[in-house]
Design a protein around this motif. Structure first.
Motif, short mmCIF file in Angstrom:
data_model
loop_
_atom_site.label_atom_id
_atom_site.label_comp_id
_atom_site.label_asym_id
_atom_site.label_seq_id
_atom_site.Cartn_x
_atom_site.Cartn_y
_atom_site.Cartn_z
N GLN A 1 17.78 11.38 -7.04
CA GLN A 1 18.95 10.64 -6.57
C GLN A 1 18.71 10.06 -5.18
O GLN A 1 19.18 8.96 -4.86
N GLU A 2 17.94 10.77 -4.38
CA GLU A 2 17.61 10.27 -3.04
C GLU A 2 16.77 8.99 -3.15
O GLU A 2 17.00 8.02 -2.41
N ALA B 1 1.25 7.28 -6.25
CA ALA B 1 0.17 8.26 -6.37
C ALA B 1 0.67 9.66 -6.03
O ALA B 1 0.31 10.64 -6.70
N ALA B 2 1.51 9.77 -5.00
CA ALA B 2 2.05 11.07 -4.62
C ALA B 2 2.91 11.64 -5.75
O ALA B 2 2.84 12.84 -6.06
N VAL C 1 9.09 10.03 -1.91
CA VAL C 1 10.35 9.42 -1.44
C VAL C 1 10.26 9.09 0.04
O VAL C 1 10.73 8.04 0.49
N GLU C 2 9.64 9.96 0.82
CA GLU C 2 9.52 9.70 2.25
C GLU C 2 8.70 8.43 2.49
O GLU C 2 9.04 7.59 3.34
N TYR D 1 0.83 -1.20 0.00
CA TYR D 1 0.00 0.00 0.00
C TYR D 1 0.88 1.26 0.00
O TYR D 1 0.57 2.25 -0.69
N LEU D 2 1.94 1.24 0.79
CA LEU D 2 2.84 2.40 0.84
C LEU D 2 3.46 2.67 -0.53
O LEU D 2 3.56 3.82 -0.97
N ALA D 3 3.90 1.60 -1.20
CA ALA D 3 4.49 1.78 -2.52
C ALA D 3 3.48 2.38 -3.49
O ALA D 3 3.81 3.24 -4.31
#
Length: 422
Positions: A409-410, A359-360, A370-371, A352-354
């Motif tokens: 890159q992060e 979506a973000a 990224v967070e 779900y997070l992925a």
């Protein structure tokens, strides 16, 4: 610098090999080696991600995993040590095994043997209480899958199905019918585990076995359930029309189907609609399934995710919205849903997070993406779920506009551990 060490400016040996092949960009090289690897490894799902290739051409390319090494050799006729990769201390190359001894295929063959045991089974009494025993074991397997992922369970669940199959062969009457029902749940679970592990061929085999058991049982609920299982494979293959075809076939006798079965079919058909870019049908189908959810009151030993998973149907809606590119709508839904995911559903939480991270990114919120991806990446490393890694690859695609920016890159650094684990 030793002959096989990349210079500090980057891996010039690999870059030179790429250019010699006519691959002017790193993305083209990733596609070319992916194609060579799929043929050499006989694995239609093998892929080298562009971010992996970029790391290989960096000053610290690391050492590629075995399947990547074989793909590189297939593409360049050279092993990694001759392509600028840093050779691990004390490492020695072993001769690659012949194709028929491939470890992944050997595992599939040995596990599949459990489903194809040959020969008569001596007559014996089969106590009906065994049905309850296998159902209780099944619930435990579902919980462990959410915590550990697929690899540690495939052998255990398939071995239990081998016992169930032997009992089905000699059981009589209601006991035999009960074992067929629970046996279908076990084969479906093995199919799901293979699907999660990224082996779609093995998943299709076990899903097909579920359908065979369903037809033998002559149970309309089980037949519809088996078609949903096949539709799940088609969803992962991104065949929207195939998903819809299977779900429509499952609903041909919907008047006799239990509400839970209809819920399963409708939500899977919504996934098919999302693949064909039909947003209206997605909402209609999910809403229809939601109206049936309160009527789910059966003792069928399979398909209980709609009761076990909090906000099950809204999770499907958010997934479909993400697939449709509705970033803001999907992100808003995921924010609400993730607050209610229990700690026992760790693997599902990561998926779900992925999806929320993607979506973000689609909603032009790269920092948030990224967070969110950090937590998902760690769980992907722990569980080894290929399905989860594919979700992260989708995120990588959504973040392409920020590829050269610091935030891009992060993300590449966050996902490096997933690449190395894979």
């Amino acid at each position: 610098m030793t002959p096989h060490t990349a210079p500090t400016g980057g891996n010039d040996a690999l870059r030179a090999a790429r250019l010699k092949r006519g691959w002017r960009s790193q993305e083209a090289a990733a596609k070319g080696v992916s194609a060579a690897g799929r043929e050499a490894l006989d694995d239609m799902h093998f892929e080298v991600a562009p971010r992996t290739w970029r790391r290989w051409e960096s000053a610290k390319p690391g050492w590629p995993r075995d399947d990547y090494a074989f793909a590189l050799h297939a593409a360049f006729d050279r092993w990694p040590e001759d392509l600028g990769f840093e050779v691990p201390e004390g490492w020695q190359r072993e001769e690659p095994p012949p194709d028929e001894d491939d470890v992944r295929r050997r595992t599939f063959v040995s596990v599949t043997a459990a489903a194809l045991t040959v020969g008569p089974t001596p007559p014996r009494h089969v106590d009906p209480a065994l049905i309850t025993y296998f159902q209780e074991q099944l619930e435990g397997h579902y919980r462990v899958d959410m915590l550990l992922g697929p690899h540690d369970l495939i052998g255990t669940v398939s071995a239990q199905y081998e016992l169930i199959d032997r009992l089905i062969r000699v059981a009589k009457g209601e006991t035999r019918r009960g074992l067929l029902r629970v046996g279908a749940a076990y084969t479906a679970l093995v199919g799901w585990l293979y699907q999660d592990a990224g082996d779609m061929g093995a998943a299709a085999f076990w899903r097909g076995l579920t359908q065979e058991i369903a037809l033998r049982s002559r149970n309309p609920h089980l037949v519809a359930y088996s078609l949903v299982n096949q539709a799940q494979v088609r969803t992962d293959l991104r065949d929207g029309n195939g998903v819809v075809d299977l779900c429509e076939a499952a609903l041909e006798k919907q008047r006799v189907l239990a509400p839970k079965v209809r819920v399963m079919v409708l939500q899977q058909q919504a996934h098919g609609a999302s693949l064909t870019r039909d947003r209206g049908s997605v909402d209609t189908l999910i809403d229809q399934a939601t109206g049936l959810l309160r009527h789910v009151e059966d003792d069928l030993p399979w398909g209980n995710a709609c009761r076990r998973t909090p906000n099950y149907l809204e999770v499907q809606r958010a997934t479909c919205y993400g697939r449709l590119g509705l970033g803001r709508e999907a992100n808003s839904l995921w924010e609400q849903l993730l607050s209610e995911v229990p700690g026992t559903a760790r693997r599902d939480r990561a998926v779900y997070l992925a999806r929320q991270a993607t979506a973000a990114a689609t909603a032009q919120e790269p920092d948030q993406a990224v967070e969110i991806a950090r937590e998902a990446a760690q769980i992907a490393v722990d569980t080894g779920s290929v399905r989860m890694r594919r979700e992260l690859d989708t995120l990588q695609g959504a973040m392409r506009p920020w590829h050269d920016a610091p935030i891009g890159q992060e993300l590449a650094e966050v996902l490096t551990a997933v690449d190395e684990r894979g």
